[in-house]
Design a protein around this motif. Structure first.
Motif, PDB file in Angstrom:
ATOM      1  N   GLY A   1       0.802  -1.074   0.061  1.00 58.40           N
ATOM      2  CA  GLY A   1      -0.136   0.081   0.020  1.00 58.40           C
ATOM      3  C   GLY A   1       0.728   1.297   0.207  1.00 58.40           C
ATOM      4  N   ILE A   2       0.098   2.587  -0.081  1.00 60.75           N
ATOM      5  CA  ILE A   2       0.771   3.785  -0.308  1.00 60.75           C
ATOM      6  C   ILE A   2       1.549   4.293   0.966  1.00 60.75           C
ATOM      7  CG2 ILE A   2      -1.331   5.027   0.049  1.00 60.75           C
ATOM      8  CD1 ILE A   2      -0.387   7.164  -1.563  1.00 60.75           C
ATOM      9  N   ALA A   3       0.953   3.582   2.169  1.00 59.94           N
ATOM     10  CA  ALA A   3       1.613   4.075   3.413  1.00 59.94           C
ATOM     11  C   ALA A   3       2.884   3.413   3.646  1.00 59.94           C
ATOM     12  CB  ALA A   3       0.654   3.593   4.639  1.00 59.94           C
ATOM     13  N   PHE A   4       3.339   2.231   3.180  1.00 60.94           N
ATOM     14  CA  PHE A   4       4.456   1.237   3.362  1.00 60.94           C
ATOM     15  C   PHE A   4       5.284   1.650   2.252  1.00 60.94           C
ATOM     16  CE2 PHE A   4       7.230  -2.045   2.862  1.00 60.94           C
ATOM     17  CZ  PHE A   4       7.024  -2.830   4.132  1.00 60.94           C
ATOM     18  N   ARG A   5       4.791   2.218   1.053  1.00 58.82           N
ATOM     19  CA  ARG A   5       5.707   2.503   0.068  1.00 58.82           C
ATOM     20  C   ARG A   5       6.276   4.158   0.301  1.00 58.82           C
ATOM     21  NH1 ARG A   5       2.942   3.026  -4.185  1.00 58.82           N
ATOM     22  NH2 ARG A   5       1.023   2.141  -3.745  1.00 58.82           N
ATOM     23  N   THR A   6       5.305   4.944   0.820  1.00 60.28           N
ATOM     24  CA  THR A   6       5.756   6.237   1.154  1.00 60.28           C
ATOM     25  C   THR A   6       7.017   6.415   2.272  1.00 60.28           C
ATOM     26  OG1 THR A   6       3.623   7.096   0.557  1.00 60.28           O
ATOM     27  CG2 THR A   6       5.091   8.433   1.886  1.00 60.28           C
ATOM     28  N   VAL A   7       6.926   5.258   3.089  1.00 58.80           N
ATOM     29  CA  VAL A   7       7.875   5.362   4.094  1.00 58.80           C
ATOM     30  C   VAL A   7       9.188   4.901   3.766  1.00 58.80           C
ATOM     31  CG1 VAL A   7       8.729   4.461   6.614  1.00 58.80           C
ATOM     32  CG2 VAL A   7       6.226   5.660   5.750  1.00 58.80           C
ATOM     33  N   MET A   8       8.787   3.312   3.016  1.00 61.95           N
ATOM     34  CA  MET A   8       9.994   2.423   2.573  1.00 61.95           C
ATOM     35  C   MET A   8      10.549   2.659   1.434  1.00 61.95           C
ATOM     36  SD  MET A   8      10.242   0.403   5.408  1.00 61.95           S
ATOM     37  CE  MET A   8      10.845  -0.982   5.024  1.00 61.95           C
TER      38      MET A   8
ATOM     39  N   PRO B   1      -7.264   4.289  -4.783  1.00 68.03           N
ATOM     40  CA  PRO B   1      -6.140   4.558  -5.556  1.00 68.03           C
ATOM     41  C   PRO B   1      -5.535   5.424  -4.790  1.00 68.03           C
ATOM     42  CG  PRO B   1      -8.446   4.669  -6.486  1.00 68.03           C
ATOM     43  CD  PRO B   1      -8.527   4.502  -5.142  1.00 68.03           C
ATOM     44  N   ASP B   2      -4.063   5.444  -5.103  1.00 70.36           N
ATOM     45  CA  ASP B   2      -2.964   6.284  -4.637  1.00 70.36           C
ATOM     46  C   ASP B   2      -3.265   7.739  -4.573  1.00 70.36           C
ATOM     47  OD1 ASP B   2      -1.819   3.987  -4.082  1.00 70.36           O
ATOM     48  OD2 ASP B   2      -0.015   4.292  -5.454  1.00 70.36           O
ATOM     49  N   TRP B   3      -3.892   8.118  -5.593  1.00 67.38           N
ATOM     50  CA  TRP B   3      -4.272   9.542  -5.729  1.00 67.38           C
ATOM     51  C   TRP B   3      -5.263  10.209  -4.937  1.00 67.38           C
ATOM     52  CZ3 TRP B   3      -9.183  10.512  -7.187  1.00 67.38           C
ATOM     53  CH2 TRP B   3     -10.006   9.791  -7.637  1.00 67.38           C
ATOM     54  N   VAL B   4      -6.066   9.453  -4.059  1.00 65.18           N
ATOM     55  CA  VAL B   4      -6.896   9.728  -3.257  1.00 65.18           C
ATOM     56  C   VAL B   4      -6.555  10.428  -2.017  1.00 65.18           C
ATOM     57  CG1 VAL B   4      -9.104   9.422  -1.892  1.00 65.18           C
ATOM     58  CG2 VAL B   4      -8.714   8.176  -4.225  1.00 65.18           C
ATOM     59  N   PRO B   5      -6.737  11.755  -1.587  1.00 62.12           N
ATOM     60  CA  PRO B   5      -6.087  12.163  -0.334  1.00 62.12           C
ATOM     61  C   PRO B   5      -6.836  11.841   0.783  1.00 62.12           C
ATOM     62  CG  PRO B   5      -7.220  13.939  -1.528  1.00 62.12           C
ATOM     63  CD  PRO B   5      -7.312  12.667  -2.506  1.00 62.12           C
ATOM     64  N   THR B   6      -6.234  11.345   2.015  1.00 66.47           N
ATOM     65  CA  THR B   6      -6.827  11.309   3.254  1.00 66.47           C
ATOM     66  C   THR B   6      -5.993  11.779   4.283  1.00 66.47           C
ATOM     67  OG1 THR B   6      -5.667   9.225   3.617  1.00 66.47           O
ATOM     68  CG2 THR B   6      -7.654   8.867   2.224  1.00 66.47           C
ATOM     69  N   PRO B   7      -6.585  12.085   5.481  1.00 65.99           N
ATOM     70  CA  PRO B   7      -5.695  12.715   6.543  1.00 65.99           C
ATOM     71  C   PRO B   7      -4.579  11.847   6.998  1.00 65.99           C
ATOM     72  CG  PRO B   7      -8.047  12.850   7.086  1.00 65.99           C
ATOM     73  CD  PRO B   7      -8.108  12.169   6.038  1.00 65.99           C
ATOM     74  N   GLY B   8      -4.805  10.487   7.061  1.00 63.77           N
ATOM     75  CA  GLY B   8      -3.632   9.605   7.416  1.00 63.77           C
ATOM     76  C   GLY B   8      -2.695   9.619   6.364  1.00 63.77           C
ATOM     77  N   ARG B   9      -2.971   9.609   4.987  1.00 64.92           N
ATOM     78  CA  ARG B   9      -1.745   9.843   4.149  1.00 64.92           C
ATOM     79  C   ARG B   9      -1.148  10.860   4.246  1.00 64.92           C
ATOM     80  NH1 ARG B   9      -4.843   7.026  -1.214  1.00 64.92           N
ATOM     81  NH2 ARG B   9      -4.913   5.122  -0.431  1.00 64.92           N
TER      82      ARG B   9
END
Length: 416
Positions: A87-94, A157-165
């Protein structure tokens, strides 16, 4: 025969079969149940059988609880199972480090990173591990110290903004800035130093190419999380368990006094500290830092002799398997002695897999074990940590973390 939860099921000569799991919702499948309590959900799936169908959103999944089948999932990665798109969370950090990369790119990065954590190199890091812990311990006195993955965001999808992202991106920017500062300092140092980052900076592949700046960032973050956060979490859980088990704590102190005789531990002491190793292993059994592994079935993939439709996502959970009474009698009990090679209960291969296994086994497995054992030895030789008696629960994020701040009263051990 098929079920509403996914691929066709059927028995095979080995005796395994895929059985239906809990009923899910349209489109969401079993995601709400998973999101509420991932660890409990996997334990419930284990109760259905060793190969269980379920759905993560619309995606057909199979949960694996049998160690033999877990071994197949781990050892057949790259041949029969793809590394899933994380997921985007994992890929953003790693980033795209060795944990995330796939195929040819993964093999190249593994060849560049692996030499820095081989046994010979870990030996050279041991003095730093112990020395840094001694420096910390010298400052102690009696005192107190101190969900994007599971939610609907996993389907967006990755492009959807959320507070968590947004919070994840902000945290990643802090990581990037700190890594950049440390890398620049090492590069300005000139001659190679015998530390892990310096070895990454000088590593070359078969073409003579170095890791790019972006790759250095990704691998540094990967090794930081793998070598720092995981070890610190394991040690918190170890102190939590030891503070509730006077017998285990006494056995640990006896070994440290007998083996070390009043001195600080060195690398060669690692092999001699068998009970200390058992404490770490038993901690990783009850509170595995990495609590699940997944793979995506390629064409022709099988698990337990059962064919899997291409694209089926196969899941297994260290948390659920490590607490299965078939492999670990009295699974909820903290019993380091179960790891004794002579008197312990035989443990099936892949019934304990806190570092994964197969070709994608954690590169830092030995690094992490040596680090955890030496740090525990340095601190437990000097102190007893009495953790606040309240119950601490696990929170399954990227790693398994305590659900609250864990406070401990530090008491110097009295000489006998």
């Amino acid at each position: 025969m098929s079920t509403e939860n996914g691929p066709a099921v059927g028995a095979e000569p080995r005796g395994h079969r895929i059985v239906p799991g809990p009923k899910g919702l349209p489109f969401l499948g079993n995601m709400p149940q998973f999101a509420r309590n991932p660890l409990g959900f996997f334990e419930r799936l284990r109760g259905h059988g060793d190969l269980v169908q379920w759905r993560f959103g619309p995606n057909p999944c199979v949960f694996v609880a049998d160690p033999e089948c877990i071994g197949e999932l781990l050892t057949e990665t790259e041949r029969s199972f793809d590394q899933p798109a994380l997921g985007i969370a994992f890929r953003t950090v790693m980033g795209n480090g060795v944990v995330v990369a796939r195929g040819t790119e993964w093999r190249r990065k593994r060849s560049l990173v692996q030499p820095s954590v081989r046994p010979k190199q870990v030996r050279s890091y041991a003095a730093t591990m112990a020395g840094s812990t001694v420096e910390l311990a010298d400052s102690w006195s009696g005192e107190e110290i101190g969900k994007e993955f599971a939610g609907i965001g996993a389907l967006l999808p990755d492009w959807v903004p959320t507070p968590g992202r947004a919070r994840i991106r902000k945290a990643a920017a802090v990581i990037d800035a700190e890594v950049g500062r440390v890398v620049a300092r090492h590069r300005d140092g000139g001659a190679e130093r015998p530390d892990l980052l310096s070895r990454l900076l000088t590593a070359v592949d078969e073409t003579g190419a170095h890791l790019t700046d972006e790759e250095i960032r990704d691998e540094t973050v990967t090794l930081y999380i793998g070598g720092h956060e995981t070890t610190s979490s394991t040690l918190v859980w170890a102190w939590y368990l030891l503070s509730r088990n006077a017998g285990a704590r006494a056995a640990l102190h006896e070994e440290l006094d007998r083996v070390l005789g009043g001195r600080e531990p060195e690398f060669d002491d690692y092999a001699r500290l068998a009970y200390t190793q058992s404490v770490v292993k038993e901690t990783l059994r009850l509170y595995p830092t990495i609590w699940l592994v997944t793979g995506v079935a390629k064409e022709g993939a099988r698990i337990g002799g059962v064919p899997l439709p291409e694209g089926t996502r196969v899941w297994s959970s260290q948390w659920a398997t490590h607490r299965d009474e078939r492999w670990f009698p009295e699974p909820e009990e903290f019993r380091p002695e179960r790891w004794d090679a002579e008197t312990g209960h035989p443990i099936a291969e892949y019934a304990w897999f806190p570092f994964g296994g197969g070709p994608r086994v954690c590169l830092g497995t030995r690094f992490a074990m040596v680090e955890a054992v030496l740090i525990l030895a340095v601190l437990a030789r000097r102190f007893e940590l009495e953790v606040d008696p309240g119950t601490v629960g696990p929170v399954p994020t990227l790693t398994l973390q305590p659900d609250r701040q864990v406070l401990a009263t530090v008491r110097a051990r009295r000489a006998d």
